[in-house]
Design a protein around this motif. Structure first.
Motif, mmCIF file in Angstrom:
data_model
loop_
_atom_site.group_PDB
_atom_site.id
_atom_site.type_symbol
_atom_site.label_atom_id
_atom_site.label_comp_id
_atom_site.label_asym_id
_atom_site.label_seq_id
_atom_site.Cartn_x
_atom_site.Cartn_y
_atom_site.Cartn_z
ATOM 1 N N ALA A 148 -3.036 -4.433 -13.799
ATOM 2 C CA ALA A 148 -1.885 -4.882 -13.022
ATOM 3 C C ALA A 148 -2.053 -6.343 -12.614
ATOM 4 O O ALA A 148 -3.156 -6.896 -12.642
ATOM 5 C CB ALA A 148 -1.724 -4.007 -11.776
ATOM 6 N N ASN A 149 -0.956 -6.949 -12.229
ATOM 7 C CA ASN A 149 -0.983 -8.323 -11.736
ATOM 8 C C ASN A 149 -1.903 -8.406 -10.513
ATOM 9 O O ASN A 149 -1.882 -7.518 -9.664
ATOM 10 C CB ASN A 149 0.438 -8.757 -11.353
ATOM 11 C CG ASN A 149 0.532 -10.232 -11.045
ATOM 12 O OD1 ASN A 149 -0.055 -10.713 -10.084
ATOM 13 N ND2 ASN A 149 1.278 -10.944 -11.863
ATOM 14 N N PRO A 150 -2.737 -9.447 -10.416
ATOM 15 C CA PRO A 150 -3.645 -9.560 -9.266
ATOM 16 C C PRO A 150 -2.938 -9.486 -7.914
ATOM 17 O O PRO A 150 -3.485 -8.943 -6.957
ATOM 18 C CB PRO A 150 -4.290 -10.936 -9.469
ATOM 19 C CG PRO A 150 -4.255 -11.155 -10.939
ATOM 20 C CD PRO A 150 -2.993 -10.516 -11.413
ATOM 21 N N VAL A 151 -1.723 -10.004 -7.846
ATOM 22 C CA VAL A 151 -0.974 -9.940 -6.583
ATOM 23 C C VAL A 151 -0.622 -8.498 -6.250
ATOM 24 O O VAL A 151 -0.684 -8.084 -5.087
ATOM 25 C CB VAL A 151 0.292 -10.808 -6.664
ATOM 26 C CG1 VAL A 151 1.176 -10.601 -5.449
ATOM 27 C CG2 VAL A 151 -0.091 -12.277 -6.780
ATOM 28 N N ALA A 152 -0.257 -7.710 -7.263
ATOM 29 C CA ALA A 152 0.047 -6.297 -7.039
ATOM 30 C C ALA A 152 -1.189 -5.560 -6.531
ATOM 31 O O ALA A 152 -1.111 -4.743 -5.612
ATOM 32 C CB ALA A 152 0.562 -5.653 -8.327
ATOM 33 N N ARG A 153 -2.344 -5.836 -7.097
ATOM 34 C CA ARG A 153 -3.586 -5.212 -6.626
ATOM 35 C C ARG A 153 -3.899 -5.627 -5.203
ATOM 36 O O ARG A 153 -4.315 -4.802 -4.371
ATOM 37 C CB ARG A 153 -4.746 -5.619 -7.539
ATOM 38 C CG ARG A 153 -4.568 -5.264 -9.003
ATOM 39 C CD ARG A 153 -5.890 -5.425 -9.723
ATOM 40 N NE ARG A 153 -5.723 -6.007 -11.045
ATOM 41 C CZ ARG A 153 -6.716 -6.263 -11.866
ATOM 42 N NH1 ARG A 153 -7.956 -6.015 -11.504
ATOM 43 N NH2 ARG A 153 -6.507 -6.792 -13.052
ATOM 44 N N ILE B 224 4.956 -2.859 -9.636
ATOM 45 C CA ILE B 224 5.673 -2.265 -8.493
ATOM 46 C C ILE B 224 5.133 -0.867 -8.205
ATOM 47 O O ILE B 224 4.985 -0.464 -7.050
ATOM 48 C CB ILE B 224 7.192 -2.202 -8.776
ATOM 49 C CG1 ILE B 224 7.744 -3.609 -9.046
ATOM 50 C CG2 ILE B 224 7.916 -1.570 -7.603
ATOM 51 C CD1 ILE B 224 7.584 -4.570 -7.897
ATOM 52 N N VAL B 225 4.809 -0.127 -9.270
ATOM 53 C CA VAL B 225 4.237 1.217 -9.100
ATOM 54 C C VAL B 225 2.888 1.136 -8.397
ATOM 55 O O VAL B 225 2.579 1.947 -7.519
ATOM 56 C CB VAL B 225 4.099 1.919 -10.470
ATOM 57 C CG1 VAL B 225 3.313 3.212 -10.338
ATOM 58 C CG2 VAL B 225 5.476 2.204 -11.058
ATOM 59 N N VAL B 226 2.065 0.154 -8.764
ATOM 60 C CA VAL B 226 0.760 -0.018 -8.121
ATOM 61 C C VAL B 226 0.926 -0.312 -6.639
ATOM 62 O O VAL B 226 0.226 0.255 -5.791
ATOM 63 C CB VAL B 226 -0.020 -1.150 -8.829
ATOM 64 C CG1 VAL B 226 -1.281 -1.507 -8.038
ATOM 65 C CG2 VAL B 226 -0.401 -0.735 -10.232
ATOM 66 N N ILE B 227 1.866 -1.191 -6.289
ATOM 67 C CA ILE B 227 2.122 -1.498 -4.873
ATOM 68 C C ILE B 227 2.627 -0.259 -4.147
ATOM 69 O O ILE B 227 2.205 0.045 -3.019
ATOM 70 C CB ILE B 227 3.140 -2.651 -4.753
ATOM 71 C CG1 ILE B 227 2.586 -3.920 -5.401
ATOM 72 C CG2 ILE B 227 3.486 -2.909 -3.295
ATOM 73 C CD1 ILE B 227 3.578 -5.061 -5.472
ATOM 74 N N ALA B 228 3.521 0.490 -4.801
ATOM 75 C CA ALA B 228 4.059 1.710 -4.190
ATOM 76 C C ALA B 228 2.961 2.750 -3.977
ATOM 77 O O ALA B 228 2.970 3.474 -2.976
ATOM 78 C CB ALA B 228 5.168 2.288 -5.074
ATOM 79 N N LEU B 229 1.991 2.814 -4.894
ATOM 80 C CA LEU B 229 0.878 3.748 -4.731
ATOM 81 C C LEU B 229 0.058 3.404 -3.490
ATOM 82 O O LEU B 229 -0.354 4.285 -2.745
ATOM 83 C CB LEU B 229 -0.015 3.723 -5.975
ATOM 84 C CG LEU B 229 0.420 4.579 -7.156
ATOM 85 C CD1 LEU B 229 -0.508 4.345 -8.335
ATOM 86 C CD2 LEU B 229 0.430 6.050 -6.780
ATOM 87 N N GLY B 230 -0.182 2.110 -3.274
ATOM 88 C CA GLY B 230 -0.909 1.693 -2.075
ATOM 89 C C GLY B 230 -0.178 2.087 -0.809
ATOM 90 O O GLY B 230 -0.781 2.600 0.148
ATOM 91 N N ALA B 231 1.151 1.850 -0.804
ATOM 92 C CA ALA B 231 1.950 2.233 0.368
ATOM 93 C C ALA B 231 1.953 3.742 0.560
ATOM 94 O O ALA B 231 1.845 4.243 1.692
ATOM 95 C CB ALA B 231 3.378 1.709 0.204
ATOM 96 N N LEU B 232 2.053 4.493 -0.543
ATOM 97 C CA LEU B 232 2.082 5.957 -0.464
ATOM 98 C C LEU B 232 0.758 6.508 0.069
ATOM 99 O O LEU B 232 0.749 7.429 0.897
ATOM 100 C CB LEU B 232 2.380 6.536 -1.846
ATOM 101 C CG LEU B 232 2.500 8.061 -1.927
ATOM 102 C CD1 LEU B 232 3.667 8.541 -1.068
ATOM 103 C CD2 LEU B 232 2.676 8.509 -3.370
ATOM 104 N N ILE B 233 -0.357 5.956 -0.394
ATOM 105 C CA ILE B 233 -1.660 6.413 0.096
ATOM 106 C C ILE B 233 -1.784 6.156 1.592
ATOM 107 O O ILE B 233 -2.261 7.011 2.351
ATOM 108 C CB ILE B 233 -2.792 5.706 -0.680
ATOM 109 C CG1 ILE B 233 -2.847 6.209 -2.120
ATOM 110 C CG2 ILE B 233 -4.144 5.935 0.002
ATOM 111 C CD1 ILE B 233 -3.833 5.471 -2.995
ATOM 112 N N GLY B 234 -1.343 4.984 2.034
ATOM 113 C CA GLY B 234 -1.386 4.683 3.470
ATOM 114 C C GLY B 234 -0.525 5.633 4.290
ATOM 115 O O GLY B 234 -0.955 6.139 5.331
ATOM 116 N N ILE B 235 0.686 5.908 3.800
ATOM 117 C CA ILE B 235 1.604 6.798 4.534
ATOM 118 C C ILE B 235 1.059 8.225 4.576
ATOM 119 O O ILE B 235 1.086 8.889 5.623
ATOM 120 C CB ILE B 235 2.999 6.764 3.869
ATOM 121 C CG1 ILE B 235 3.653 5.391 4.077
ATOM 122 C CG2 ILE B 235 3.895 7.857 4.440
ATOM 123 C CD1 ILE B 235 4.921 5.191 3.285
#
Length: 256
Positions: free
Chosen positions: A11-16, A227-238
């Motif tokens: 993934a893009n470094p910013v997404a990570r 976007i999926v990688v960013i969403a995964l981070g948000a989902l794990i936090g939630i």
């Protein structure tokens, strides 16, 4: 053969960066073991299903596990005492409260540290700089200066080695290890300042300070996978917060 559901390593470094940041922000609001354990389990599942080999996963995780262990031991021995006291010696107090806090701290350090270590060890600094400047719109001078400084870190080790050789050849490094180290460190600082000044002049002359009409050799954008990688981070936090609230262990940091 492993099937990568979401290849976070490509993934893009910013997404990570954003994904790891979302997880960390969610976990710093409470010190409880349920949210940390939930995040840790979900992170492990995502990382192992993203194509990272198990051996590589263990090797990269080892420094974080060691750091988390020593942090937990410190909390266990010197944390705030509450509940039943199991052992006490001078300033060392092991109680129910310190045991629970040590376990929560151990899991939390792992949950915050693992994504950062596993996602950023193989990132190309130039790709990260491109993303920070083009996607997050950070100031170009700041990004390019940080990238140049990062690229020059490797030279510090060589400079230190060559300084040692030069001082030994001149006969000024035979005695007084502390004095030798202090003199060599000052010389290294002078070299770094001089190199930084020359590099800044060279970068300005080549148009690295152009604003706002600067161009980039490589375009950095966010794809659907990013976007999926960013969403995964948000989902794990939630999900980690929701699990802690459901279990009744959620305790907002600073609240009594």
């Amino acid at each position: 053969m492993t099937v990568a559901l979401v290849d976070v390593t490509r993934a893009n470094p910013v997404a990570r960066l954003l994904s790891a940041l979302l997880i960390a922000v969610a976990l710093v609001f409470s010190i409880d073991w349920v949210s940390a354990l939930t995040a840790l389990v979900l992170e492990t599942i995502v990382l192992l299903t993203s194509g990272i080999a198990l051996r590589k996963f263990v090797q990269r995780s080892l420094p974080v596990v060691i750091a988390a262990f020593f942090t937990a031991v410190t909390i266990l021995l010197y944390g705030q005492a509450s509940g039943t006291v199991h052992a006490q010696f001078l300033l060392i107090v092991v109680s129910d409260g310190s045991i629970a806090l040590a376990a929560a701290t151990f899991l939390r350090v792992l949950a915050i540290g693992l994504p950062s270590i596993l996602l950023f060890l193989d990132i190309d600094p130039t790709d990260l700089a491109d993303g920070l400047a083009q996607i997050l719109r950070l100031p170009a001078r700041f990004v390019l200066g940080a990238l140049a400084g990062f690229r020059l870190i490797g030279l510090l080790q060589h400079d230190w080695q060559y300084l040692g050789y030069a001082r030994r050849a001149r006969g000024v490094a035979d005695h007084g290890r502390v004095r030798r180290w202090a003199g060599q460190a000052f010389a290294l600082l002078v070299f770094a300042v001089r190199r930084g000044s020359k590099l800044a002049t060279a970068m300005e002359a080549r148009g690295f300070g152009a604003y706002p009409d600067r161009t980039w050799a490589r375009v950095s954008t966010l794809s659907r996978a990013d976007i999926v990688v960013i969403a995964l981070g948000a989902l794990i936090g939630i999900l980690s917060i929701a699990a802690a609230v459901t279990a009744g262990t959620w305790s907002f940091i600073g609240a009594r």
